[in-house]
Design a protein around this motif. Structure first.
Motif: not given
Length: 252
Positions: A154-174
């Motif tokens: 739930c915590s990581l899912g709240a990060i979100g993103g504009s696309s699939l690649q952007d969401t993966i990049r933001r979560i992995m960086k976190r």
């Protein structure tokens, strides 16, 4: 005839000898032209006469900036700049409040899943991003608890993103620090930590699909995006120049 008597004179009523009156002369009379019928105009159809227009007097504005009138039509550039800064601050406050709201909602969802106070304490102890392999193994131990996994997803899912690649990049960086990302890949090739067999990888896949823009993404599509992120880990933060001087095997 000589010797015949003359006729007697006709007596006159007027006492004088007048000629007989002539018969009256009758002249033909022409008919007079009939004027065309004119329909009277009703007064209700008449348009009122508009009142005279008084021209507006131009009043000079001391705050005229060349493009707008300050205080009436527009604002000066300095006023607009100050207004823009205020709007940016308001948006930052709203973003912070939304982040806090997401955290509270995630905690509520986790509590509904049966998380106890001990799990919450463990959650606070694990800091993200993970900066060492030991911390990564510690996080793997916590993910064996279902309630903890729900909280992390739930915590990581709240990060979100504009696309699939952007969401993966933001979560992995976190989740992973750069120092851990360069020593980890999906398959474990080259003596690196194998990320594909970790519980954390499944938690990240669930978190990515929480984004409504990635809800229809398949398990394989998310995995491919994570593999791509590991391949580019060595090039981030100036790593490309170092790798050109000392070539190493790329992450796979």
């Amino acid at each position: 005839m000589p010797g015949s008597p003359s006729p007697p004179p006709v007596p006159s009523t007027s006492g004088s000898m007048d000629p007989p009156p002539s018969p009256p002369v009758h002249y033909p009379q022409r008919p007079l032209p009939v004027p065309p019928s004119v329909t009277p105009v009703r007064s209700s159809l008449l348009l009122p006469v508009p009142p005279p227009v008084t021209p507006l007097q131009s009043v000079p504005d001391k705050n005229y900036t060349g493009s707008s009138y300050s205080g009436q039509v527009g604002r000066s550039p300095s006023a607009l700049k100050g207004k823009g800064i205020t709007i940016i601050k308001m948006l930052e406050e709203i973003k912070s409040e939304l982040h806090t709201l997401h955290t509270k909602v995630n905690r509520i969802l986790v509590n509904q899943g049966g998380q106890n106070q001990e799990d919450l304490t463990i959650t606070e102890e694990v800091a993200l991003p993970i900066s060492s392999i030991d911390k990564l193994q510690e996080l793997e131990g916590h993910l064996s608890k279902v309630a903890y996994e729900k909280y992390l997803v739930c915590s990581l899912g709240a990060i979100g993103g504009s696309s699939l690649q952007d969401t993966i990049r933001r979560i992995m960086k976190r989740v992973l620090h750069q120092s851990v990302a360069v020593t980890t890949n999906w398959t474990g090739k080259g003596g690196k930590t194998q990320f594909g067999i970790l519980k954390l990888s499944n938690a990240i896949i669930k978190a990515v699909r929480m984004n409504h823009k990635c809800a229809e993404s398949t398990h394989e599509e998310v995995e491919c995006g994570m593999k791509e992120w590991f391949r580019g880990a060595a090039d981030r933060n100036g790593g490309r120049l170092k790798r050109q001087k000392h070539p190493t095997a790329p992450n796979k």
